[in-house]
Write a protein that holds these residues in place. Structure first.
Motif, PDB file in Angstrom:
ATOM      1  N   ASP A 185      -0.484  47.944 -54.039  1.00  0.00           N
ATOM      2  CA  ASP A 185       0.087  47.285 -55.224  1.00  0.00           C
ATOM      3  C   ASP A 185       0.469  48.273 -56.321  1.00  0.00           C
ATOM      4  O   ASP A 185       0.877  47.861 -57.420  1.00  0.00           O
ATOM      5  CB  ASP A 185      -0.894  46.248 -55.773  1.00  0.00           C
ATOM      6  CG  ASP A 185      -2.238  46.861 -56.185  1.00  0.00           C
ATOM      7  OD1 ASP A 185      -2.412  48.095 -56.024  1.00  0.00           O
ATOM      8  OD2 ASP A 185      -3.111  46.110 -56.661  1.00  0.00           O
ATOM      9  N   THR A 240       3.063  50.224 -57.482  1.00  0.00           N
ATOM     10  CA  THR A 240       4.501  50.427 -57.292  1.00  0.00           C
ATOM     11  C   THR A 240       4.970  51.764 -57.843  1.00  0.00           C
ATOM     12  O   THR A 240       5.904  52.368 -57.292  1.00  0.00           O
ATOM     13  CB  THR A 240       5.288  49.283 -57.948  1.00  0.00           C
ATOM     14  OG1 THR A 240       4.938  49.207 -59.342  1.00  0.00           O
ATOM     15  CG2 THR A 240       4.961  47.947 -57.271  1.00  0.00           C
ATOM     16  N   ARG A 269       4.153  54.316 -55.255  1.00  0.00           N
ATOM     17  CA  ARG A 269       5.018  54.064 -54.093  1.00  0.00           C
ATOM     18  C   ARG A 269       6.411  54.627 -54.334  1.00  0.00           C
ATOM     19  O   ARG A 269       7.013  55.228 -53.435  1.00  0.00           O
ATOM     20  CB  ARG A 269       5.104  52.565 -53.821  1.00  0.00           C
ATOM     21  CG  ARG A 269       5.943  52.199 -52.593  1.00  0.00           C
ATOM     22  CD  ARG A 269       6.165  50.698 -52.521  1.00  0.00           C
ATOM     23  NE  ARG A 269       6.943  50.251 -53.681  1.00  0.00           N
ATOM     24  CZ  ARG A 269       6.955  48.990 -54.125  1.00  0.00           C
ATOM     25  NH1 ARG A 269       6.214  48.068 -53.530  1.00  0.00           N
ATOM     26  NH2 ARG A 269       7.691  48.655 -55.166  1.00  0.00           N
ATOM     27  N   ASP A 270       6.932  54.486 -55.530  1.00  0.00           N
ATOM     28  CA  ASP A 270       8.272  55.004 -55.829  1.00  0.00           C
ATOM     29  C   ASP A 270       8.302  56.527 -55.785  1.00  0.00           C
ATOM     30  O   ASP A 270       9.290  57.122 -55.336  1.00  0.00           O
ATOM     31  CB  ASP A 270       8.723  54.512 -57.211  1.00  0.00           C
ATOM     32  CG  ASP A 270       8.981  53.003 -57.234  1.00  0.00           C
ATOM     33  OD1 ASP A 270       9.103  52.413 -56.148  1.00  0.00           O
ATOM     34  OD2 ASP A 270       9.028  52.434 -58.342  1.00  0.00           O
TER      35      ASP A 270
END
Length: 561
Positions: free
Chosen positions: A211, A213, A216-217
């Motif tokens: 979760d 983000t 993750r980016d």
């Protein structure tokens, strides 16, 4: 995001990998990074093979806990070291281009370099070290007479053991050597036709909270399409086969033109059988490719190699607290373990001699541990940081005993080649002057006299104390062993101690009746001492592993049934 915390192990290779990712993030204009070094269970010193210690999760457990707890934002791993089962809440992605996926042969500094991999491995008398079941199985298939020995430790530790003369050659991942500027040590690369690499070998993996983000980016900016597709195909294959670090499985996916080609192999642990499959698909369907090749392997008979004990019930007679690892090893091989302990481990009737020996531990020259039970019984009395054994040299009878010592941070000086107490005495007497030496033996109450008597005859002063007692189980509860045996409900009965043998015979009403009930059942013994107890009871041992360890016993059962 003001700062990205990168969790990593502290080995030189792990730090190289973390710094490489940190540099790549900076080059892509990402946030500043901070390395957080985390010591994992796999970093504890141990001589046991990885599969015996608990598998690949040993190297990531504490790092993944730090991720889930929010103490780090991103973890960096060698993809080949990641277990197939992913923890809920975490995501994994391949980053950067793949390094060299080959395995390399590294020679002892005293051996001449040069020659092909085949030429090196065909040389007579060469001792080859590897900690990998996958490499062992493939090499034994190609070179049945090759002397392959287990080895543990980081790259530096393994190279020191090699150059100290403990091995003539090692098999190591080429990518790791190259990343440590040790490529010059590679004498030859193993071709894929001889030895397929581990799934993910040569690939760096980034793990993060699913979760998160922002992280993750950042990870997405480091992706290489070919590497991502390769890791996806290889990990899907592993997951579809239900494989783990105990599985002799090799896999290699590579981009060929516009396609992705996946090669895979499943082997019997002893190398007697290999099943190979390959397939081609698009990069966009890497997961589908992995699933198809896995299905082809299973249809070709890999299921029998992966689960050789499917449909077999195996009786475990060890105490409950020691049965779990054995049961897990059997389940991996497809068996249904049935745990019915024959003995219990309890404290000695009089614990004062043990308490005094613990208080005087630093005064001994040698301490000989003959079992993991003895280790726990003694060290449990030396709390926390006070677990000091002075300058005493430590003897461990068997790798399981050495591993238990390593769990407590204690290094073993001597492990006899034969995992018997008598062999420990022979090795000490042959290699050391024991005249006047003070030797402590924390052992079971029923231990035989051969060990202390031999040491005393060699001139040592021996303190032989009862560290624990083995108590026979008199009631198996709702389990009727005689009925299960008579109905053919058990296919294998295992014994890991003489005490368990004696209790088993007593519960069944004596040797004659026990022998009749075992007529159609395979009897497995962990080693020569237990085998002798079986023979004294008029019973046979059908299966005895070469090494007296529980994982070796499980593998021997798989080969023989």
């Amino acid at each position: 995001m003001s700062r990205l915390r990168l969790g990593t192990r502290g080995s030189p290779l792990a730090l190289w990998q973390a710094n490489r990712i940190a540099a790549a993030i900076a080059a892509c204009g990402g946030p500043p990074t901070e390395l957080v070094v985390i010591r994992t269970s796999g970093d504890r010193p141990s001589e046991r093979p990885l599969a015996e210690e608990g598998g690949k999760r040993l190297f990531v457990k504490e790092i993944e806990e730090a991720l889930l707890d929010g103490r780090v934002d991103l973890a960096v791993h060698s993809a080949k070291d990641l277990p197939a089962d992913r923890l809920p809440g975490l995501a994994v992605a391949a980053v950067l281009e793949r390094g060299d996926p080959h395995d390399g042969i590294v020679l002892n500094a005293d051996r001449p370099a040069g020659g092909s991999a085949d030429g090196i491995l065909r040389a007579g008398g060469i001792r080859v070290g590897t900690g990998s079941i996958r490499r062992t199985a493939q090499l034994r298939h190609a070179y049945p007479e090759l002397d392959i020995l287990p080895i543990r430790g980081n790259v530096g530790t393994r190279l020191r053991k090699l150059d100290d003369g403990q091995y003539d050659a090692l098999i190591l991942a080429a990518a790791g050597l190259e990343r440590l500027d040790l490529a010059h040590r590679i004498a030859a690369h193993l071709p894929f036709d001889l030895c397929l690499p581990a799934p993910g070998q040569g690939i760096l993996a980034a793990e993060y909270r699913g979760d998160d983000t922002a992280t993750r980016d950042v990870v997405a900016t480091l992706a290489d399409a070919g590497t991502v597709a390769a890791l996806t195909a290889e990990r899907t294959l592993v997951e579809a086969l239900g494989a783990d670090c105990r599985t002799p499985l090799g896999a290699m996916a590579a981009v060929e033109g516009d396609s992705l080609r996946l090669r895979a192999i499943v082997a019997a642990p002893d190398g007697s059988h290999l099943i190979r499959q390959a397939g081609t698909g698009s990069l966009d369907d890497a997961a589908g490719l992995g699933a198809r090749v896995a299905r082809a392997l299973l249809e070709g008979g890999a299921g029998r190699l992966l689960r050789p004990l499917a449909g077999r019930r195996v009786l475990i007679t060890r105490p409950h607290h020691q049965a779990a690892d054995f049961a897990d090893a059997l389940r991996v091989l497809g068996a249904e373990p049935v745990i019915v302990p024959m003995i219990r481990i309890v404290a000695p009737d009089d614990d004062r001699p043990l308490a005094q020996a613990c208080a005087d531990a630093a005064s001994f020259d040698w301490i000989v541990f003959t079992s993991a039970n003895g280790v726990e019984a003694m060290l449990s009395r030396l709390p926390g940081r006070d677990r000091r054994l002075g300058d005493a040299r430590i003897v461990a009878v068997g790798p399981a005993t050495a591993a238990r010592l390593a769990h407590h941070g204690i290094r073993t000086d001597v492990i006899p080649k034969q995992h018997r107490a008598e062999a420990a005495a022979e090795e000490l007497i042959h290699n050391y002057d024991l005249g006047g030496a003070r030797i402590l033996l924390p052992r079971a109450s029923l231990a035989t006299r051969e060990l202390p008597d031999a040491l005393r005859e060699a001139g040592a002063t021996v303190t032989d104390v009862t560290a624990y007692r083995t108590m026979a189980v008199t009631d198996t509860g709702d389990t009727n062993l005689a009925d299960m045996l008579a109905r053919g409900a058990l296919h294998v009965v295992t014994f890991t101690s003489p005490s368990a043998v004696r209790t088993f015979v007593t519960l069944l009403g004596g040797s004659d009746r026990a022998g009749k009930l075992l007529a159609g059942v395979a009897v497995a013994s962990i080693g020569p001492v237990t085998t002798a107890a079986l023979e004294e009871s008029g019973l046979r041992a059908d299966i005895v592993p070469e090494t007296a360890t529980v994982p070796a016993l499980a593998e021997a059962i798989a080969r023989r049934t």
